[in-house]
Motif scaffolding. Structure first.
Motif, PDB file in Angstrom:
ATOM      1  N   GLN A 136       2.392   6.306  -3.929  1.00  0.00           N
ATOM      2  CA  GLN A 136       3.458   5.450  -3.936  1.00  0.00           C
ATOM      3  C   GLN A 136       3.229   4.413  -4.616  1.00  0.00           C
ATOM      4  OE1 GLN A 136       4.550   5.203   0.193  1.00  0.00           O
ATOM      5  NE2 GLN A 136       6.173   6.729   0.159  1.00  0.00           N
ATOM      6  N   CYS A 137       1.983   3.910  -4.320  1.00  0.00           N
ATOM      7  CA  CYS A 137       1.394   2.559  -5.029  1.00  0.00           C
ATOM      8  C   CYS A 137       1.521   2.860  -6.523  1.00  0.00           C
ATOM      9  CB  CYS A 137       0.498   2.164  -4.588  1.00  0.00           C
ATOM     10  SG  CYS A 137      -0.302   0.840  -5.118  1.00  0.00           S
ATOM     11  N   MET A 138       0.906   3.938  -6.700  1.00  0.00           N
ATOM     12  CA  MET A 138       0.722   4.252  -8.263  1.00  0.00           C
ATOM     13  C   MET A 138       2.035   4.251  -8.828  1.00  0.00           C
ATOM     14  SD  MET A 138      -2.598   4.484  -8.975  1.00  0.00           S
ATOM     15  CE  MET A 138      -2.734   5.585 -10.428  1.00  0.00           C
ATOM     16  N   ARG A 139       2.954   4.945  -8.208  1.00  0.00           N
ATOM     17  CA  ARG A 139       4.514   5.033  -8.906  1.00  0.00           C
ATOM     18  C   ARG A 139       4.870   3.715  -9.065  1.00  0.00           C
ATOM     19  NH1 ARG A 139       6.408  10.339  -5.511  1.00  0.00           N
ATOM     20  NH2 ARG A 139       5.177  11.846  -6.836  1.00  0.00           N
ATOM     21  N   ALA A 140       4.939   2.742  -7.991  1.00  0.00           N
ATOM     22  CA  ALA A 140       5.677   1.720  -7.743  1.00  0.00           C
ATOM     23  C   ALA A 140       5.152   0.575  -8.466  1.00  0.00           C
ATOM     24  CB  ALA A 140       6.109   1.200  -6.508  1.00  0.00           C
ATOM     25  N   LYS A 141       3.861   0.325  -8.503  1.00  0.00           N
ATOM     26  CA  LYS A 141       3.161  -0.636  -9.135  1.00  0.00           C
ATOM     27  C   LYS A 141       2.025  -0.551 -10.072  1.00  0.00           C
ATOM     28  CE  LYS A 141       1.649  -2.302  -5.058  1.00  0.00           C
ATOM     29  NZ  LYS A 141       1.230  -3.132  -3.903  1.00  0.00           N
ATOM     30  N   LYS A 193      -7.225   5.816 -12.562  1.00  0.00           N
ATOM     31  CA  LYS A 193      -7.989   5.832 -11.152  1.00  0.00           C
ATOM     32  C   LYS A 193      -7.365   5.194 -10.024  1.00  0.00           C
ATOM     33  CE  LYS A 193     -11.567   4.167 -13.541  1.00  0.00           C
ATOM     34  NZ  LYS A 193     -11.248   4.383 -14.677  1.00  0.00           N
ATOM     35  N   ALA A 194      -6.882   3.848 -10.277  1.00  0.00           N
ATOM     36  CA  ALA A 194      -6.329   2.795  -9.061  1.00  0.00           C
ATOM     37  C   ALA A 194      -5.088   1.864  -9.728  1.00  0.00           C
ATOM     38  CB  ALA A 194      -7.555   2.162  -8.812  1.00  0.00           C
ATOM     39  N   GLY A 195      -4.501   2.664 -10.789  1.00  0.00           N
ATOM     40  CA  GLY A 195      -3.502   1.908 -11.078  1.00  0.00           C
ATOM     41  C   GLY A 195      -3.638   0.735 -12.308  1.00  0.00           C
ATOM     42  N   VAL A 223      -4.447  -2.145  -9.255  1.00  0.00           N
ATOM     43  CA  VAL A 223      -3.323  -2.698  -8.217  1.00  0.00           C
ATOM     44  C   VAL A 223      -3.295  -2.052  -7.144  1.00  0.00           C
ATOM     45  CG1 VAL A 223      -1.453  -1.569  -9.316  1.00  0.00           C
ATOM     46  CG2 VAL A 223      -1.093  -3.653  -8.061  1.00  0.00           C
ATOM     47  N   CYS A 224      -3.757  -0.599  -7.177  1.00  0.00           N
ATOM     48  CA  CYS A 224      -3.717   0.249  -6.094  1.00  0.00           C
ATOM     49  C   CYS A 224      -5.207   0.534  -5.562  1.00  0.00           C
ATOM     50  CB  CYS A 224      -3.163   1.383  -6.274  1.00  0.00           C
ATOM     51  SG  CYS A 224      -1.346   1.393  -7.089  1.00  0.00           S
ATOM     52  N   LEU A 225      -6.141  -0.335  -5.768  1.00  0.00           N
ATOM     53  CA  LEU A 225      -7.448  -0.328  -5.109  1.00  0.00           C
ATOM     54  C   LEU A 225      -7.537  -0.232  -3.844  1.00  0.00           C
ATOM     55  CD1 LEU A 225     -10.454   0.202  -5.677  1.00  0.00           C
ATOM     56  CD2 LEU A 225     -10.709  -2.148  -6.185  1.00  0.00           C
ATOM     57  N   PRO A 226      -6.751  -1.247  -3.127  1.00  0.00           N
ATOM     58  CA  PRO A 226      -6.770  -1.306  -1.763  1.00  0.00           C
ATOM     59  C   PRO A 226      -6.310   0.255  -0.997  1.00  0.00           C
ATOM     60  CG  PRO A 226      -6.103  -3.296  -2.346  1.00  0.00           C
ATOM     61  CD  PRO A 226      -5.917  -2.379  -3.545  1.00  0.00           C
ATOM     62  N   GLU A 227      -4.975   0.709  -1.621  1.00  0.00           N
ATOM     63  CA  GLU A 227      -4.605   1.890  -1.095  1.00  0.00           C
ATOM     64  C   GLU A 227      -5.662   3.140  -1.266  1.00  0.00           C
ATOM     65  OE1 GLU A 227      -1.208  -0.653  -1.643  1.00  0.00           O
ATOM     66  OE2 GLU A 227      -3.016  -0.160  -2.891  1.00  0.00           O
ATOM     67  N   LEU A 228      -6.550   3.028  -2.383  1.00  0.00           N
ATOM     68  CA  LEU A 228      -7.475   4.092  -2.708  1.00  0.00           C
ATOM     69  C   LEU A 228      -8.587   3.962  -1.776  1.00  0.00           C
ATOM     70  CD1 LEU A 228      -8.571   6.126  -4.499  1.00  0.00           C
ATOM     71  CD2 LEU A 228      -9.480   4.662  -5.826  1.00  0.00           C
ATOM     72  N   GLN A 229      -9.045   2.590  -1.572  1.00  0.00           N
ATOM     73  CA  GLN A 229     -10.106   2.384  -0.552  1.00  0.00           C
ATOM     74  C   GLN A 229      -9.787   3.142   0.903  1.00  0.00           C
ATOM     75  OE1 GLN A 229     -10.278  -1.673  -1.065  1.00  0.00           O
ATOM     76  NE2 GLN A 229     -12.452  -1.382  -2.091  1.00  0.00           N
TER      77      GLN A 229
END
Length: 223
Positions: A90-95, A129-131, A135-141
């Motif tokens: 969802q983060c990758m799509r939205a942000k 990898k993380a947007g 930006v989506c690094l916290p979600e990936l972690q």
């Protein structure tokens, strides 16, 4: 699984989780299942409900029908992993600047065929990898933190079968995986720093299609 963003071969996004390396490595090829089916729509699929116990009945009172006390829930380990992966997607799509980022499989792992296809588009590999701007690094972690423990022997055997299949199908320089410190290390290009395998060649793509079934979900995208 380790990768660079400047070549097609390393854009295969090998996960570094096997060597306990950088956080930016997708530990998605992040659930403890083997092969899971991918969802067909671009909406996030709901994780399947799984009963944890048979429904039980409470004693009836004053002639009232017995009450059902059972409740369906998803398996705790896989549920947390799947849910974290959904949040990442969802983060990758939205942000993250990837509105078409694919659904995770029901096993919790990403659909690597679709991720690799998206990352291979011109100018679209750097943020895969993380947007955008990580930006989506916290979600990936968060995904990596709840990934079920991987069966390293099973992972090794799957990658070994895949490597042998690739050679049998004409990619003669495709190397075997190895085991190091109890971890399965992906094979593939004999020199990842200066790739010698042409992932865009018709021969490679044909072998890749033929050998895809050899990789279980937890190692898809690693080699």
């Amino acid at each position: 699984m380790i990768f660079k963003t400047t070549s097609r071969s390393t854009s295969r996004l090998r996960l570094a989780a096997f060597v306990a390396a950088p956080v930016l490595a997708f530990s998605v090829a992040c659930g403890g299942g083997d092969d899971g089916g991918g969802t067909k729509s671009h909406g996030i699929a709901d994780a399947p409900d799984t009963p944890t116990a048979a429904e039980s009945a409470e004693p009836s009172e004053a002639g009232q029908p017995a009450k059902s006390a059972g409740k369906k829930t998803r398996p705790a380990g896989k549920s947390a992993f799947y849910d974290a992966q959904v949040t990442f997607v969802q983060c990758m799509r939205a942000k993250g600047d990837y509105p078409e980022f694919p659904d995770p499989k029901l096993s919790g792992y990403l659909d690597w065929d679709k991720v690799n296809e998206l990352g291979s588009q011109p100018g679209r590999n750097q943020g895969i990898k993380a947007g955008k701007n990580n930006v989506c690094l916290p979600e990936l972690q968060a995904v990596m933190a709840v990934e079920p423990e991987r069966d390293q022997q099973k992972s090794f055997e799957s990658m070994l079968a895949h490597a042998q299949c690739m050679r049998d199908n004409g990619v003669s320089r495709f190397t075997n995986p190895t085991m190091s410190g109890g971890n399965a290390i992906p094979g593939g290009d004999p020199n990842p720093a200066s790739p010698v395998l042409d992932h865009e060649s018709p021969a490679y793509k044909k072998a890749e299609r033929a050998c895809k079934p050899k990789l279980i979900d937890s190692v898809a995208g690693m080699q």
